[in-house]
Motif scaffolding. Sequence first.
Motif, mmCIF file in Angstrom:
data_model
loop_
_atom_site.group_PDB
_atom_site.id
_atom_site.type_symbol
_atom_site.label_atom_id
_atom_site.label_comp_id
_atom_site.label_asym_id
_atom_site.label_seq_id
_atom_site.Cartn_x
_atom_site.Cartn_y
_atom_site.Cartn_z
ATOM 1 N N VAL A 1 40.931 7.737 28.761
ATOM 2 C CA VAL A 1 41.472 9.091 28.829
ATOM 3 C C VAL A 1 42.926 9.077 28.373
ATOM 4 C CG1 VAL A 1 42.229 10.904 30.427
ATOM 5 C CG2 VAL A 1 39.936 9.950 30.645
ATOM 6 N N VAL A 2 43.275 10.025 27.527
ATOM 7 C CA VAL A 2 44.672 10.321 27.224
ATOM 8 C C VAL A 2 44.930 11.730 27.729
ATOM 9 C CG1 VAL A 2 46.341 10.786 25.401
ATOM 10 C CG2 VAL A 2 44.864 8.783 25.247
ATOM 11 N N LEU A 3 45.923 11.875 28.583
ATOM 12 C CA LEU A 3 46.160 13.148 29.267
ATOM 13 C C LEU A 3 47.635 13.497 29.160
ATOM 14 C CD1 LEU A 3 44.785 14.064 32.781
ATOM 15 C CD2 LEU A 3 47.197 14.383 32.256
ATOM 16 N N ALA A 4 47.918 14.739 28.793
ATOM 17 C CA ALA A 4 49.304 15.189 28.664
ATOM 18 C C ALA A 4 49.512 16.487 29.429
ATOM 19 C CB ALA A 4 49.672 15.388 27.195
ATOM 20 N N ASP B 1 50.005 26.505 38.655
ATOM 21 C CA ASP B 1 50.455 27.207 37.453
ATOM 22 C C ASP B 1 50.845 26.271 36.314
ATOM 23 O OD1 ASP B 1 50.088 29.738 38.693
ATOM 24 O OD2 ASP B 1 52.006 29.489 39.727
ATOM 25 N N ALA B 2 50.141 25.165 36.206
ATOM 26 C CA ALA B 2 50.337 24.229 35.102
ATOM 27 C C ALA B 2 48.960 23.800 34.595
ATOM 28 C CB ALA B 2 51.167 23.031 35.543
ATOM 29 N N TYR B 3 48.947 23.098 33.459
ATOM 30 C CA TYR B 3 47.710 22.718 32.800
ATOM 31 C C TYR B 3 47.844 21.281 32.301
ATOM 32 C CZ TYR B 3 47.326 27.779 32.828
ATOM 33 O OH TYR B 3 47.292 29.098 33.228
ATOM 34 N N TYR B 4 46.735 20.730 31.846
ATOM 35 C CA TYR B 4 46.806 19.466 31.128
ATOM 36 C C TYR B 4 45.755 19.464 30.028
ATOM 37 C CZ TYR B 4 42.809 17.760 33.957
ATOM 38 O OH TYR B 4 41.582 17.598 34.564
ATOM 39 N N ILE B 5 46.057 18.732 28.970
ATOM 40 C CA ILE B 5 45.105 18.549 27.879
ATOM 41 C C ILE B 5 44.681 17.097 27.877
ATOM 42 C CG2 ILE B 5 45.807 20.477 26.441
ATOM 43 C CD1 ILE B 5 47.696 18.684 24.973
ATOM 44 N N MET B 6 43.445 16.846 27.476
ATOM 45 C CA MET B 6 42.886 15.516 27.677
ATOM 46 C C MET B 6 41.902 15.178 26.568
ATOM 47 S SD MET B 6 40.880 14.186 31.082
ATOM 48 C CE MET B 6 39.313 14.955 30.712
ATOM 49 N N GLY B 7 42.056 13.996 26.011
ATOM 50 C CA GLY B 7 41.084 13.452 25.085
ATOM 51 C C GLY B 7 40.351 12.298 25.728
ATOM 52 N N VAL B 8 39.104 12.089 25.335
ATOM 53 C CA VAL B 8 38.256 11.082 25.989
ATOM 54 C C VAL B 8 37.630 10.148 24.950
ATOM 55 C CG1 VAL B 8 36.217 10.685 27.434
ATOM 56 C CG2 VAL B 8 37.711 12.651 27.882
#
Length: 499
Positions: free
Chosen positions: A265-268, A290-297
């Motif tokens: 996982v790469v998560l930002a 009230d925040a988010y994260y984006i993630m590649g797998v």
Amino acid sequence: MEHVIGVDLGTSAVKVLLVDRNGNVKGEWTETYPLYQPHSGYSEQNPEDWVEKTIVALRKLLEVSHVSPDSVAGLSFSGQMHGLVLLDKERNVLRNAILWNDTRTTEECREIEEKVGKETLLSIAKNRALEGFTLPKLLWVKKHEPHLYQRAYTFLLPKDYVRFRLTGHIAMEYSDAAGTLLLDVENKTWSQLICDILDIDVQLCPPLVESTAYVGTLLPEIAEETGLPANVKVFAGGADNACGAVGAGILSEGRMMCSIGTSGVVLAYEQTGKKDFAGKVHYFNHAKPDAYYIMGVTLAAGYSFDWWKRTFMEDVPFADIVQRAYESPIGANGLLFAPYLVGERTPYADADIRASFIGIDSSQTKWDFARAVMEGITFSLNESVEMIKASGKTVESVVSIGGGAKSREWLQLQADIFAIPVEKLKNEQGPGLGAAMIAAYGCGWFDSLEQCSDMFKQVELVVEPQKEAVVRYQELFAIYREIYPQTKEITRKLKAFRS
């Protein structure tokens, strides 16, 4: 000294951590439970196993830590995402939970995309329809088990069900709800539009709360069974990746996490829910409000290394393989590995693609092959890193956890391929620590999760990228990216010959 507990409900086991005010782990315990696979592609668990083993683990935790139960101020949860737990009106479980790694729902995914429309789905749920998500599982039950679907009153995700059984309070928090495909991620409400199009009663969806929300105390019978006081404060918690991000301090812009476990996982961190990644990465609500994260797998990250070791170097210890592989030069003497052993998720979402070694030469050694495997795994993760950078993000550092953080050599590979400084933590506890931090913040020990992270997160080592290696890897990565488009049709044709 007061303590908090983080409960991490994984796919194979529940792990509980006892943490003090300074972020020191004072005790831990793990209990395993079975996985049921009645048919090919099916993956299920009995939710009662989660509850039973969590109670046992909490009781054992108090025994091994030798702390006073009265010192435990709060408790929170991390959990495996996407799993469907259906409850009837009496709040009884209707069937085994269908898990995140269950692949029976391909037809339902196509139905969602056709009826809702890919663009509409991405604008609301921010993610593509993939078999792992909850909505396809709900549609599968509706289609194949209508007698159960008709009795369904609500549904929960795994850790939310365990929390309900411990407190009597039904709710789902945003970071897990974002993995259902039913949440309007930006507006933080259930999507009436998606429900209407797919003929799902929106009333099936449970109440929504923040990950840091106080949801009650332990039921008297649970307090008695665990040995914990009944007034322990319980907080909602988060999805495993969201809690992993909290535990790694991914709580502000410029922060990224790389986790190499069975999958990678790469998560930002992402402050807004308004960006458009065209479904190439997962886009979820964070456990931080009230925040988010984006993630590649990467589907087969550590699994690729484990496969190589198990198949070709079974008797050689992990550390020895990594050390000898690192002695091979950058590019493994002209050898590349694409880690698509079980398909790929980011950025291709291709279940049919399979792994390749490219450039095999009779002069290469087994250590060259091992290095190629390590580099290929990291290149795959770098696909996600590059997409995150391309979105305009400035990434100042990467926190590396999991198998890729266990050796100085692999940390250096990550720093050189990502071209970003890589941090290794002193005491890596992953999602369980993130859950404990949510409880610590909820109990009022800290004014923010960031302040809690400053106390709990301790960096052991920072590995800087090497300039010459960065240049060489940029050239090699460009070649690596040619593998997928040039092998996807070949591996698709070979599918007929797989046993």
